[in-house]
Design an enzyme around this catalytic site. Sequence first.
Site: not given
Ligand code: 5GP
Length: 174
Positions: A97-98, A101, A150, A163
């Site tokens: 995973e990138d 959050d 963010f 990206r």
């Molecule tokens: P989660 O389900 O943990 O809230 O979010 C996971 C996904 O939300 C990540 O894989 C990503 O695609 C997106 N995301 C969460 N935080 C960020 C951020 O700070 N920047 C970007 N570009 N995407 C985010």
Amino acid sequence: MSERLVEMLSAEDIQARVKELGAEITQAYKDKPLVLVVVLKGSFIFAADLCRHIDLPLRVDFLGVRSYGEGTETSGVVQITQDLSKPIAGEHVLIVEDIVDTGLTIAHLMDLFRTRGPKSVNVCALLHKPARARVSVKVDYLGFTIEDKFVVGYGLDFAERHRNLPYIGIVERD
Ligand code: 5GP
């Protein structure tokens, strides 16, 4: 409104940490075959770099997931837009995973994959924002913990832009 990118993690810092993560993963699996599941789209650059530092018999597969619209807030709903190309039953799986959050995406994927009978499922994430956690998830291999901003770059987008940046940055507007 003008937009500025402020660097948070340099390309050099990212490369050094990704190399360490690859070595950690190589050590941990001790020659066992591994399936890297790359969560699209944000993880494609991280996974491409990471896999070149993993010295194991490796298969790479891709999973399309959507949890965000054009904005910066999670919808809380995780939708699979493209499933894996092969079954993972009996395999060691590492989800790449990138960023973690709220944790909702990883929690959902862990639940989904466990129904498919893999030998193990672990998580490798480049970034973690613990301040935003809505469910607790275990990140087994983590690049960096970051503050609640963010971020874009190194695969991560804002409305599909940025990206291609080699570093991780914050978009600032004035
Ligand atoms: P989660 O389900 O943990 O809230 O979010 C996971 C996904 O939300 C990540 O894989 C990503 O695609 C997106 N995301 C969460 N935080 C960020 C951020 O700070 N920047 C970007 N570009 N995407 C985010």
